[in-house]
Design a protein around this motif. Structure first.
Motif, PDB file in Angstrom:
ATOM      1  N   TYR A 175       0.841  -1.198   0.000  1.00 51.58           N
ATOM      2  CA  TYR A 175       0.000   0.000   0.000  1.00 51.58           C
ATOM      3  C   TYR A 175       0.873   1.243   0.000  1.00 51.58           C
ATOM      4  O   TYR A 175       0.720   2.130  -0.838  1.00 51.58           O
ATOM      5  N   ALA A 213      -2.464   0.070  -4.743  1.00 54.48           N
ATOM      6  CA  ALA A 213      -2.540   0.393  -3.320  1.00 54.48           C
ATOM      7  C   ALA A 213      -3.912   0.026  -2.766  1.00 54.48           C
ATOM      8  O   ALA A 213      -4.034  -0.586  -1.704  1.00 54.48           O
ATOM      9  N   ALA A 228      -4.355  -3.619  -2.249  1.00 53.73           N
ATOM     10  CA  ALA A 228      -3.693  -4.141  -1.050  1.00 53.73           C
ATOM     11  C   ALA A 228      -4.600  -3.996   0.166  1.00 53.73           C
ATOM     12  O   ALA A 228      -4.684  -4.894   1.006  1.00 53.73           O
ATOM     13  N   ILE A 229      -5.291  -2.859   0.259  1.00 50.42           N
ATOM     14  CA  ILE A 229      -6.205  -2.673   1.391  1.00 50.42           C
ATOM     15  C   ILE A 229      -7.329  -3.687   1.323  1.00 50.42           C
ATOM     16  O   ILE A 229      -7.754  -4.275   2.327  1.00 50.42           O
ATOM     17  N   ARG A 244      -9.936   1.831   6.910  1.00 51.30           N
ATOM     18  CA  ARG A 244      -9.625   1.230   5.614  1.00 51.30           C
ATOM     19  C   ARG A 244     -10.270   2.018   4.489  1.00 51.30           C
ATOM     20  O   ARG A 244      -9.682   2.211   3.415  1.00 51.30           O
ATOM     21  N   THR A 272      -6.104   6.847  -1.836  1.00 52.02           N
ATOM     22  CA  THR A 272      -5.607   6.413  -3.146  1.00 52.02           C
ATOM     23  C   THR A 272      -6.292   7.189  -4.264  1.00 52.02           C
ATOM     24  O   THR A 272      -5.756   7.308  -5.360  1.00 52.02           O
TER      25      THR A 272
END
Lengths: 421, 419
Positions: B293, B385, B388-389, B404, B411
């Motif tokens: 991230y 990114a 990834a979260i 989150r 992003t």
């Protein structure tokens, strides 16, 4: 004054022990007469006994013998002790490893690395020598031998970790030099910055940062938080000391306390804290760690004080033959500070500054009339003795290597005083 | 090219799940037409699904709703990542200030300079790290005595805040070392004592910050974390050196540029995100997700930075500060333009001290798709990114979800910002 205190302490203690340690009340250093440094070397065996505890008295006879050997160059079994040769082989291993540790991805940084090691050659790699000797001097042997293999492996691993401290110390030292001295060059060149010139400076700063980061990674690998803290504190002290030197007020510049504090930060903190780190890695008690710290601190202070003297005297005992670079840079060191105590009018000259070289001559004149040089030497001797006393207080140990290293550390306390360059 | 890959990946995955994620094949950013950044914001919801494992699908509905909220400015609370952590940030700022109090007054006054710099960019890095800390919160399933659990949680939080402080110190130290010496370069005059002392003091102040960072790192008693952040310092140095000492071939290489950008910009965020995860006791896998991230967010941030240096607050070329190209720093838009127009390379090799070369380069840039390709690359990294979260282990805690979402929102913001 200091020696008188020392004398009274000796008489107090000699009531406790029958101890044949030589000392010379009519020491040339105390008389104020000019003398050759070489002659002084032979007689610099005044010792103040200031142990925190009366730990070990097993060395005194050896001390007596060694001093005689030192003077008579006889063919007694005990060799002339050269501290540096004791660790020379190990040092070249360290140098190789250090070189590989600072290999950088970027070629420019790598070529700066060569510069690192030219600098390291100066001073006979004084710091790593002290640290390796200290490591041996604090060697804790397991009383009942385990399987030889296990004991050896443990000992080797410890030694490697202690060598790592020596490498880290060099990296920190060189990083601080890069950051301090190259920028001083910028100062003195005083010209328009060409790109190479500026890039040279910027690259020097980056190279210093690079070394610091490698030192941090190496520190982390030791997995000992206290050691990391000790050496990170050193970096902070180096910065603080350099800043103190740059930014003094008039009162501070003329203050001996301020000067000694700055000197501790700039010179002694690195050695003292890395000696302590050596002791901690060796698993020594806090008390022993403090002794190691004290040795390093007092050795470092003595070293710097003699450095101050040599800046005035050079290789002769006469004034004004040294490089005089401190005073020309407006850095007021111990000899001048002592002279100012005797001749307050010198302070006016100091406050005017020394860009005018005639002020340098005036200051030298006052210095020559005063006992500034002598008092500085006395103070250096005091600190060298404190360093020696710390070694004497270490727990008794019959191992021959340990004893050799401790003698070497003691010898260093003499060499810092008697060196003339 | 990159979006096409993304589209094919989406079609592959949509066979696996019924997942209502919005995406817009006719995204304005892809068409190359100039547009206002604000309009683009509303549509920047292209997502590539590239999870290492199909972990959590619980968020998609929320995503859909959130995007609608984002567009319609309804009375639902807008998510502002920065406000989520604003209070905590001011606590950090106070603590940071006290951490850099120095014995020597000159260093202390340089400390003020630190915080002026820290104000820039809305304290972007610490925000990311604090959000990440909450997003990775591992709650004990069966509650212990409330006191114990709270104390443990508080201690963990303090340690993670420490990472944020350390990151700021390292960041500012590197700025002091880089930028002030650049001033020396541009001032190009005879060094007065103040001038030189200013520079030397800046170097010393940077060293001071680094040493405080080391002490703080040591206090965390976690060797891996120390190594991670020490490596960051090394990367910062390497990146800056790469920028200073490039050969002609290297300056024209996109790979070299991305590597340098990682070192200079993204390494700090990626490794400190990973450190946050390690302190939280997360698995290596999760730590890697946190790293990814940070890395992709940082790269996206820098790529848009490159664009804005040309475009400024408008979408038109040449309205930006143009400081990169004037310093001879060749960034992604020019590199892309050179792929289309090889003759631009000759201009680049001549250098840009001659401002007419700057104009020529801008002309080529305008004819090329350099700006657009850079934005596309930034979107790609922003999506990575976000992915990834999305791959983080499922967690039903409301604070965790909020954080989150905020990280996802960031992003978007890095892509759509116009200053």
């Amino acid at each position: 004054m200091l020696i008188y205190r020392g004398l009274s302490r000796i008489s107090r203690i000699s009531k406790k022990t029958s101890f044949g340690r030589r000392w010379l009340p009519s020491h040339p250093l105390l008389s104020g007469a000019s003398h050759s440094a070489a002659a002084a070397a032979a007689d610099s065996s005044v010792k103040v006994l200031g142990c925190r505890e009366a730990y070990s008295w097993s060395l005194p006879a050896l001390h007596g013998i060694r001093h005689q050997i030192h003077h008579q160059s006889s063919s007694v079994i005990e060799e002339q002790l050269d501290p540096f040769s004791l660790v020379a082989d190990e040092l070249s291993i360290l140098a190789k490893r250090l070189r590989s540790m600072v290999v950088a991805e970027v070629p420019k940084l790598a070529s700066a690395a060569e510069y690192f090691f030219k600098m390291g050659v100066e001073g006979k790699r004084f710091r790593p020598t002290v640290l390796l000797l200290m490591a041996t001097a604090l060697n804790v042997r397991v009383p009942e031998p385990l399987h030889d293999g296990v004991e050896d492996a443990l000992a080797t691993e410890l030694r490697t970790r202690q060598q790592c401290i020596a490498e880290i110390t060099e990296m920190i030292h060189v990083a601080s030099l890069l950051h301090d001295d190259v920028l001083d060059d910028a100062d003195t060149r005083r010209g328009i910055g060409s790109l190479n010139f500026v890039m040279g400076n910027k690259l020097a700063v980056l190279a210093g940062d690079f070394l610091l980061s490698r030192a941090c990674v190496a520190l982390a690998s030791l997995k000992n938080t206290e050691v990391v803290t000790l050496l990170a504190t050193v970096v902070e002290h180096l910065v603080t000391g350099e800043t103190m030197q740059m930014t003094t007020s008039s009162d501070q510049r003329c203050s001996m306390d301020y000067y000694m504090q700055k000197t501790y930060y700039k010179t002694a903190s690195l050695i003292s804290n890395s000696c302590k780190a050596i002791a901690l890695l060796a698993g020594q008690t806090a008390e022993v760690a403090i002794l190691a710290f004290d040795y390093g601190k007092n050795l470092g202070l003595a070293y710097q004080l003699i450095d101050d003297v040599l800046d005035f005297t050079g290789t002769s005992a006469s004034l004004g033959k040294g490089s005089l670079s401190d005073i020309q840079h407006g850095i007021i060191t111990a000899p001048i500070l002592f002279a100012m105590e005797e001749f307050p009018q010198l302070r006016t000259v100091v406050e005017q500054g020394f860009e005018d070289s005639s002020n340098v001559d005036i200051a030298l004149e006052y210095l020559g009339k005063s006992r500034g040089i002598q008092k500085t030497r006395e103070l250096a001797v005091k600190h060298a003795n404190l360093a020696a006393a710390a070694i004497d207080c270490l727990p008794e140990n019959n191992d021959e290597d340990v004893r050799k290293s401790r003698r070497a550390l003691l010898d260093l306390t003499h060499r810092v005083i008697t060196r003339n360059k």
